[in-house]
Design an enzyme around this catalytic site. Structure first.
Site, PDB file in Angstrom:
ATOM      1  N   ARG A   1       0.830  -1.208   0.000  1.00 47.69           N
ATOM      2  CA  ARG A   1       0.000   0.000   0.000  1.00 47.69           C
ATOM      3  C   ARG A   1       0.864   1.256   0.000  1.00 47.69           C
ATOM      4  O   ARG A   1       2.047   1.216   0.355  1.00 47.69           O
ATOM      5  CB  ARG A   1      -0.921   0.053   1.220  1.00 47.69           C
TER       6      ARG A   1
ATOM      7  N   SER B   1       4.944  -1.482   2.750  1.00 45.67           N
ATOM      8  CA  SER B   1       4.218  -2.521   3.451  1.00 45.67           C
ATOM      9  C   SER B   1       4.379  -3.922   2.895  1.00 45.67           C
ATOM     10  O   SER B   1       3.435  -4.717   2.866  1.00 45.67           O
ATOM     11  CB  SER B   1       2.739  -2.117   3.438  1.00 45.67           C
ATOM     12  N   SER B   2       5.602  -4.244   2.490  1.00 46.66           N
ATOM     13  CA  SER B   2       5.844  -5.605   1.992  1.00 46.66           C
ATOM     14  C   SER B   2       5.650  -6.606   3.138  1.00 46.66           C
ATOM     15  O   SER B   2       5.133  -7.706   2.919  1.00 46.66           O
ATOM     16  CB  SER B   2       7.258  -5.731   1.435  1.00 46.66           C
TER      17      SER B   2
ATOM     18  N   ASN C   1      13.882  -1.067   8.015  1.00 45.29           N
ATOM     19  CA  ASN C   1      12.988  -2.124   8.484  1.00 45.29           C
ATOM     20  C   ASN C   1      12.579  -1.762   9.905  1.00 45.29           C
ATOM     21  O   ASN C   1      13.404  -1.741  10.810  1.00 45.29           O
ATOM     22  CB  ASN C   1      13.722  -3.475   8.465  1.00 45.29           C
ATOM     23  N   LYS C   2      11.282  -1.469  10.063  1.00 40.33           N
ATOM     24  CA  LYS C   2      10.860  -0.924  11.360  1.00 40.33           C
ATOM     25  C   LYS C   2      10.995  -1.913  12.515  1.00 40.33           C
ATOM     26  O   LYS C   2      11.083  -1.511  13.665  1.00 40.33           O
ATOM     27  CB  LYS C   2       9.455  -0.327  11.288  1.00 40.33           C
TER      28      LYS C   2
ATOM     29  N   ASP D   1      -2.070  -1.105   7.446  1.00 42.77           N
ATOM     30  CA  ASP D   1      -1.517  -1.864   6.319  1.00 42.77           C
ATOM     31  C   ASP D   1      -2.343  -3.120   6.023  1.00 42.77           C
ATOM     32  O   ASP D   1      -2.638  -3.425   4.868  1.00 42.77           O
ATOM     33  CB  ASP D   1      -0.066  -2.273   6.629  1.00 42.77           C
TER      34      ASP D   1
ATOM     35  N   GLY E   1       8.816   1.136   3.016  1.00 45.13           N
ATOM     36  CA  GLY E   1       7.632   1.849   3.500  1.00 45.13           C
ATOM     37  C   GLY E   1       6.386   1.563   2.677  1.00 45.13           C
ATOM     38  O   GLY E   1       5.397   2.274   2.776  1.00 45.13           O
TER      39      GLY E   1
ATOM     40  N   GLU F   1      -0.180   9.775   8.769  1.00 39.09           N
ATOM     41  CA  GLU F   1       0.976   8.943   9.120  1.00 39.09           C
ATOM     42  C   GLU F   1       1.160   8.851  10.625  1.00 39.09           C
ATOM     43  O   GLU F   1       1.079   9.858  11.334  1.00 39.09           O
ATOM     44  CB  GLU F   1       2.226   9.558   8.468  1.00 39.09           C
TER      45      GLU F   1
END
Ligand code: GLA
Length: 457
Positions: free
Chosen positions: A44, A145-146, A233-234, A190, A143, A50
């Site tokens: 997405r 949303s994989s 990578n969060k 997401d 960013g 945000e």
């Protein structure tokens, strides 16, 4: 409003395209049998809103055409066998009752296991093993949303492989919760858009209860995604969870100052609801109650009248040692960003003559707030936003968690070609490393459809 009660379990006919053919061939050579079905879940792009979903506020994303597509065959083995068409992601297998998700290393298979485990726990009786081959087209750590697409795809696969039925809303809620097994306290944006998206439509996603409303973006502009080429990578850093706990603490300090119940778990959005006031009033409350200097742990404990040990209970596992908290800046971002989402939707619905300019301004304000108040930008994203604005975008902002990854820009359709050429020139070609990645880094996008399952008839 989207009919979220419909289950996505209606099989679509496999498209006669090369991607499906290649995936099928690769599946057969890997597992020695053809796939029984395919599942797809899209990535997405968030247009605005945000870092406010986990405070309970509505967000406005659309699904991408880029997705996770997986070929699957259920088995009698009680083993999950995973493989990926991208050789960077190694094969993996595990017994379905021995699943362990390591929160210190966000490896690709753990996202799949999050989705599997969420469904396993929901039904309490998931027995089918799975042979699965995953093919992804969403650039990782960008960013878009994989990771959630993989969690959602795995959740959907587990439901289908075990002959269960869930609505899209239920799937989205379960997948939002179970992605937290990876250690990141994300909101539900997401997973919700991955299941509830519809082709051609952006969606206003609201929570408690979860619902999705169509938003038609005015004609005359397209959204362009540009990758800053800085990966993030969060789940591999503490940035994300620090923001989550800062919002939690800000809600408690504000609540206590207003004589509102603050001991139970409380989000900034719950507080607004509880006080029964508008966002404007919440913004002035932030000005009155909170100070811009960071709050030390001692000050937080003093404000709330709690011990250091009780403070630790409010923190997540990976934020136990954070020395100070920026409560004023985070709360100010959340309430102002929530207001921008409402405004964005209103402009889309009413389409005044200057709609594109108004939407662009809101996107620009959103970026500034992310940069200065929420501090989730980075020099590369700020530079890219500037380049996009210079190249003809009416609005540009970071999208997704930030600290790297992509920007989304709103570009008048008649300026699209020159916009793409300029951004290529200034941001990508001028830098050797970025130039190497530029093919998938800059693209115009249309709202894509939501998660689905396919089989050959
Ligand atoms: C990540 C999270 C989402 C949301 C965004 C920031 O993508 O998974 O829930 O918080 O960051 O808006």
């Amino acid at each position: 409003m989207e009919d979220g009660a419909t289950p996505p379990q209606q099989f679509l006919q496999v498209s006669e395209n090369e991607r499906f053919r290649k995936l099928k061939d690769a599946f057969i050579s890997k597992y020695g049998m053809p796939p029984a079905f395919y599942a797809r879940a899209p990535g997405r792009v968030n247009l605005i809103g945000e870092h406010i979903d986990y405070s309970g506020y509505a967000v406005l994303p659309m699904a991408l055409e880029q997705d996770i597509l997986a070929a699957v065959t259920p088995t009698q083995t009680s083993i999950i066998q995973l493989a990926n068409t991208n050789p960077v992601y190694l094969d993996y297998s595990v017994q379905i009752n021995k699943i362990h998700i390591d929160t210190t290393k966000p490896l690709w298979q753990y996202y799949f296991l999050c989705g599997f485990k969420g469904i396993q726990e929901h039904f309490n009786s998931v027995s089918s093993g799975i042979n699965c081959l995953v093919d992804g087209t969403i650039p990782a750590s960008s960013g878009l949303s994989s990771s959630s697409a993989l969690v959602c795809c795995a959740g959907l696969i587990t439901v289908i492989a075990n002959g269960k039925v869930l609505s899209k809303i239920e799937l989205a809620e379960i997948c939002a919760r179970c992605e937290r097994y990876i250690g990141t306290e994300g909101g539900g944006m997401d997973q919700s858009i991955s299941f509830l998206a519809e082709k051609g439509m952006a969606k206003l996603i609201e929570f408690n209860p979860l619902r999705a409303t169509n938003v038609k973006v005015p004609k005359g502009a397209v959204f362009v995604i540009a990758n800053s080429c800085k990966e993030m990578n969060k789940a591999a850093t503490t940035h994300f969870n620090i923001r989550v706990v800062e919002c939690r603490i800000a809600a408690k300090v504000l609540a206590k100052a207003k004589g509102h119940e603050w001991q139970k778990s409380l989000r900034l959005g719950d507080l607004q609801q509880g006080l029964g006031v508008d966002l404007e009033t919440m913004l002035s409350t932030v000005e009155q109650v909170l100070h811009p200097e960071p709050y030390s742990r001692e000050e937080v404990c003093q404000c709330l009248g709690i011990s250091q040990k009780e403070l630790c209970n409010i923190l997540t596992q990976n934020t136990q040692d954070v020395p100070s908290f920026k409560l004023y800046q985070r709360a100010k971002h959340v309430y102002s960003e929530a207001r921008r989402v409402v405004e964005f939707k209103r402009v889309c619905d009413e389409t005044p003559a200057n709609a594109l300019q108004l939407l662009g301004d809101l996107m620009n304000q959103s970026h500034l707030s992310c940069r200065d108040m929420y501090e989730c930008s980075c020099p590369e994203l700020d530079q890219l936003v500037d380049v996009c604005l210079q190249s003809g975008a009416v609005g540009s902002r970071l999208t997704g968690a930030g600290w790297g990854g992509c920007t989304v820009s709103m570009v008048p359709t008649n300026k699209l070609d020159s916009f793409l050429a300029k951004v290529q020139e200034i941001y990508y070609k001028a830098d050797g490393q970025r130039a190497a990645k530029q093919t998938q880094s800059l693209f115009a996008t249309q709202p894509g459809g939501g998660a689905a399952i396919y089989r050959e008839v």
